[in-house]
Scaffold this motif. Structure first.
Motif, PDB file in Angstrom:
ATOM      1  N   HIS A 120       0.854  -1.199   0.000  1.00  0.00           N
ATOM      2  CA  HIS A 120       0.000   0.000   0.000  1.00  0.00           C
ATOM      3  C   HIS A 120       0.881   1.236   0.000  1.00  0.00           C
ATOM      4  N   ALA A 121       0.659   2.133  -0.964  1.00  0.00           N
ATOM      5  CA  ALA A 121       1.388   3.406  -1.019  1.00  0.00           C
ATOM      6  C   ALA A 121       0.603   4.449  -0.231  1.00  0.00           C
ATOM      7  N   ASP A 122       1.152   4.857   0.887  1.00  0.00           N
ATOM      8  CA  ASP A 122       0.501   5.822   1.772  1.00  0.00           C
ATOM      9  C   ASP A 122       0.800   7.239   1.285  1.00  0.00           C
ATOM     10  N   LEU A 123      -0.242   7.994   0.948  1.00  0.00           N
ATOM     11  CA  LEU A 123      -0.080   9.355   0.416  1.00  0.00           C
ATOM     12  C   LEU A 123      -0.144  10.417   1.506  1.00  0.00           C
ATOM     13  N   GLY A 124      -0.191   9.987   2.757  1.00  0.00           N
ATOM     14  CA  GLY A 124      -0.153  10.945   3.863  1.00  0.00           C
ATOM     15  C   GLY A 124      -1.428  11.760   3.983  1.00  0.00           C
ATOM     16  N   ARG A 125      -1.287  13.083   4.122  1.00  0.00           N
ATOM     17  CA  ARG A 125      -2.434  13.960   4.363  1.00  0.00           C
ATOM     18  C   ARG A 125      -3.451  13.937   3.235  1.00  0.00           C
ATOM     19  N   ALA A 126      -3.038  13.534   2.038  1.00  0.00           N
ATOM     20  CA  ALA A 126      -3.957  13.504   0.901  1.00  0.00           C
ATOM     21  C   ALA A 126      -4.925  12.325   0.963  1.00  0.00           C
ATOM     22  N   GLU A 127      -4.646  11.346   1.814  1.00  0.00           N
ATOM     23  CA  GLU A 127      -5.503  10.175   1.923  1.00  0.00           C
ATOM     24  C   GLU A 127      -6.789  10.514   2.687  1.00  0.00           C
ATOM     25  N   TRP A 128      -7.829   9.729   2.444  1.00  0.00           N
ATOM     26  CA  TRP A 128      -8.970   9.740   3.345  1.00  0.00           C
ATOM     27  C   TRP A 128      -8.482   9.267   4.720  1.00  0.00           C
ATOM     28  N   PRO A 129      -8.922   9.885   5.797  1.00  0.00           N
ATOM     29  CA  PRO A 129      -8.446   9.491   7.129  1.00  0.00           C
ATOM     30  C   PRO A 129      -8.735   8.032   7.470  1.00  0.00           C
ATOM     31  N   GLN A 130      -9.759   7.454   6.837  1.00  0.00           N
ATOM     32  CA  GLN A 130     -10.154   6.079   7.144  1.00  0.00           C
ATOM     33  C   GLN A 130      -9.327   5.028   6.391  1.00  0.00           C
ATOM     34  N   THR A 131      -8.501   5.453   5.436  1.00  0.00           N
ATOM     35  CA  THR A 131      -7.831   4.492   4.557  1.00  0.00           C
ATOM     36  C   THR A 131      -6.835   3.602   5.289  1.00  0.00           C
ATOM     37  N   ALA A 132      -6.032   4.173   6.162  1.00  0.00           N
ATOM     38  CA  ALA A 132      -4.998   3.384   6.842  1.00  0.00           C
ATOM     39  C   ALA A 132      -5.605   2.217   7.611  1.00  0.00           C
ATOM     40  N   ALA A 133      -6.641   2.487   8.395  1.00  0.00           N
ATOM     41  CA  ALA A 133      -7.278   1.418   9.165  1.00  0.00           C
ATOM     42  C   ALA A 133      -7.949   0.406   8.247  1.00  0.00           C
ATOM     43  N   PHE A 134      -8.504   0.887   7.126  1.00  0.00           N
ATOM     44  CA  PHE A 134      -9.204  -0.018   6.214  1.00  0.00           C
ATOM     45  C   PHE A 134      -8.243  -1.015   5.578  1.00  0.00           C
ATOM     46  N   VAL A 135      -7.085  -0.543   5.093  1.00  0.00           N
ATOM     47  CA  VAL A 135      -6.156  -1.463   4.438  1.00  0.00           C
ATOM     48  C   VAL A 135      -5.546  -2.435   5.449  1.00  0.00           C
ATOM     49  N   GLU A 136      -5.317  -1.980   6.664  1.00  0.00           N
ATOM     50  CA  GLU A 136      -4.793  -2.883   7.691  1.00  0.00           C
ATOM     51  C   GLU A 136      -5.810  -3.980   8.025  1.00  0.00           C
ATOM     52  N   LYS A 137      -7.070  -3.605   8.128  1.00  0.00           N
ATOM     53  CA  LYS A 137      -8.114  -4.582   8.433  1.00  0.00           C
ATOM     54  C   LYS A 137      -8.258  -5.606   7.309  1.00  0.00           C
ATOM     55  N   LEU A 138      -8.185  -5.140   6.054  1.00  0.00           N
ATOM     56  CA  LEU A 138      -8.315  -6.050   4.924  1.00  0.00           C
ATOM     57  C   LEU A 138      -7.141  -7.023   4.864  1.00  0.00           C
ATOM     58  N   ALA A 139      -5.938  -6.533   5.132  1.00  0.00           N
ATOM     59  CA  ALA A 139      -4.765  -7.416   5.143  1.00  0.00           C
ATOM     60  C   ALA A 139      -4.921  -8.503   6.199  1.00  0.00           C
ATOM     61  N   GLN A 140      -5.424  -8.127   7.364  1.00  0.00           N
ATOM     62  CA  GLN A 140      -5.665  -9.113   8.424  1.00  0.00           C
ATOM     63  C   GLN A 140      -6.746 -10.104   8.003  1.00  0.00           C
ATOM     64  N   GLN A 141      -7.770  -9.611   7.329  1.00  0.00           N
ATOM     65  CA  GLN A 141      -8.880 -10.453   6.887  1.00  0.00           C
ATOM     66  C   GLN A 141      -8.407 -11.556   5.947  1.00  0.00           C
ATOM     67  N   VAL A 142      -7.507 -11.217   5.000  1.00  0.00           N
ATOM     68  CA  VAL A 142      -7.034 -12.218   4.044  1.00  0.00           C
ATOM     69  C   VAL A 142      -5.779 -12.924   4.529  1.00  0.00           C
ATOM     70  N   GLY A 143      -5.241 -12.503   5.666  1.00  0.00           N
ATOM     71  CA  GLY A 143      -4.098 -13.181   6.263  1.00  0.00           C
ATOM     72  C   GLY A 143      -2.790 -12.989   5.529  1.00  0.00           C
ATOM     73  N   LEU A 144      -2.564 -11.788   4.991  1.00  0.00           N
ATOM     74  CA  LEU A 144      -1.326 -11.516   4.257  1.00  0.00           C
ATOM     75  C   LEU A 144      -0.532 -10.396   4.911  1.00  0.00           C
ATOM     76  N   PRO A 145       0.803 -10.454   4.800  1.00  0.00           N
ATOM     77  CA  PRO A 145       1.618  -9.334   5.275  1.00  0.00           C
ATOM     78  C   PRO A 145       1.292  -8.063   4.490  1.00  0.00           C
ATOM     79  N   LEU A 146       1.312  -6.931   5.179  1.00  0.00           N
ATOM     80  CA  LEU A 146       1.059  -5.635   4.561  1.00  0.00           C
ATOM     81  C   LEU A 146       2.325  -4.795   4.606  1.00  0.00           C
ATOM     82  N   VAL A 147       2.806  -4.400   3.440  1.00  0.00           N
ATOM     83  CA  VAL A 147       3.971  -3.526   3.339  1.00  0.00           C
ATOM     84  C   VAL A 147       3.474  -2.134   2.959  1.00  0.00           C
ATOM     85  N   ILE A 148       3.740  -1.156   3.808  1.00  0.00           N
ATOM     86  CA  ILE A 148       3.322   0.221   3.544  1.00  0.00           C
ATOM     87  C   ILE A 148       4.538   1.023   3.110  1.00  0.00           C
ATOM     88  N   VAL A 149       4.427   1.681   1.951  1.00  0.00           N
ATOM     89  CA  VAL A 149       5.531   2.473   1.434  1.00  0.00           C
ATOM     90  C   VAL A 149       5.110   3.941   1.360  1.00  0.00           C
TER      91      VAL A 149
END
Length: 355
Positions: free
Chosen positions: A62-91
């Motif tokens: 996941h490419a994190d765009l910082g302040r330009a992101e929706w505030p909910q995006t970080a938690a959403f991608v983390e939850k989805l990664a946990q849901q599918v059981g895969l490591p999440l690399v944030i760049v």
């Protein structure tokens, strides 16, 4: 090994070269922005990879765009990664987020001193159109905001940082949730292609210039120590309804939740929703909270839900003397509430400065 992709969607496209690379141990990387297409990609792709029993690694980036992101995006991608059981690399971009990049572009553009319109002192219209050479800076001034012709937000904040994450393997596949019916440009993209930016190159030996070859030829010609990276778009021919179905919902369900949200039933609208919250807020598509390629409806939605960022971008329009989108200012959005209050404060400050 039998390809079972047909059981995962209407056209989960797996070219033979992708199948062969994965069977040989290539890394599989699923790109996740937080939008519905990348969500479907991760859900379907992770399950398919496991079912196939490939020997290589699979993970999410996941490419994190910082302040330009929706505030909910970080938690959403983390939850989805946990849901599918895969490591999440944030760049992230090392020099700062997308808003910082906007600010850098303002300074770079202003530093050139290049005028935009011709004037008595700078008659570049005459020199350019009547045969004389013209200074390159005048002829092609650096753009300030991103545009369809200058998508530095993608190259600097997404593709570049993601390239860094992909360099850990000699053969790596980057899967993207790109669909043909999103735009004419996306419809032209191939299902699979070389990711030339990090594939081995050679200016001396053509037989080792893997970046210029087809995916099949590059893999056949590759020697140990040489990287081949591929872009893969398995959902290219999926419809919007296909996407929502893979995510566990439907367009009809989304419309019901959007209606609830518009009528003030915010908790009820979001309770149990499987996608990014911005869709329930009313967004047609999801990228940054403010995307230069987004519809005015999405921009209005972004402004109403991110008023501080909205006000800051209007301030950048003023400082950079350039409107956000096609000679159209963000200040023209019919915002209400906190967004309207902050917009008016920024514009009042502009009037005082000019006063």
């Amino acid at each position: 090994m039998e390809d079972t992709s047909k059981s995962f969607g209407p056209a989960f496209e797996v070219p033979a070269v992708i199948l062969a690379a994965l069977q040989a141990g290539a890394d599989m990387v699923w790109s996740l922005s937080g939008g519905k297409d990348s969500q479907a990609l991760v859900i379907v792709g992770a399950a398919w990879f496991r079912l196939m029993g490939f020997p290589g690694r699979q993970y999410i980036v996941h490419a994190d765009l910082g302040r330009a992101e929706w505030p909910q995006t970080a938690a959403f991608v983390e939850k989805l990664a946990q849901q599918v059981g895969l490591p999440l690399v944030i760049v992230q971009r090392k020099k700062g987020d997308l808003v910082a990049r906007f600010e850098e572009r303002i300074e770079a553009t202003r530093a050139t001193g290049a005028p935009f319109w011709p004037s008595a002192e700078s008659r570049y219209c005459t020199s350019h159109l009547k045969g004389g050479p013209i200074d390159q800076v005048l002829r092609n001034p650096a753009p300030f905001w991103p545009s369809s012709d200058s998508r530095y937000c993608t190259s600097d904040l997404k593709r570049g940082p993601i390239d860094g994450a992909l360099r850990s393997a000699e053969v790596v596949i980057s899967a993207e949730g790109v669909r043909a019916d999103e735009s004419r440009e996306r419809a032209k993209k191939p299902v699979v292609e070389i990711r030339a930016s990090i594939t081995a190159k050679s200016t001396v030996k053509p037989e080792e210039n893997l970046a210029s070859m087809s995916p099949e030829d590059a893999l056949a010609a590759r020697n140990p120590g040489k990287r081949v990276a591929l872009n893969w778009r398995p959902l290219l021919n999926w419809s919007t309804e296909d996407i929502w179905r893979a995510c566990g919902t439907s367009s009809a369900e989304l419309e019901k939740r959007q209606a609830l949200y518009r009528n003030g039933h915010h908790h009820l609208a979001l309770d149990g929703w499987v996608g990014h919250p911005a869709y329930v807020f009313g967004n047609q598509r999801l990228s940054c909270a403010f995307c230069v390629l987004g519809s005015k409806s999405d921009l209005l939605n972004g402004a109403q839900h991110n008023p501080e960022l909205y006000a800051h971008l209007i301030q950048l329009e003023i400082i950079g003397d350039a409107t956000f989108k096609n000679n159209w200012s963000l200040a023209e959005l019919p915002v209400t509430g906190r967004a309207a209050q902050l917009r008016d404060e920024v514009l009042a400050g502009k009037e005082q400065a000019n006063g």
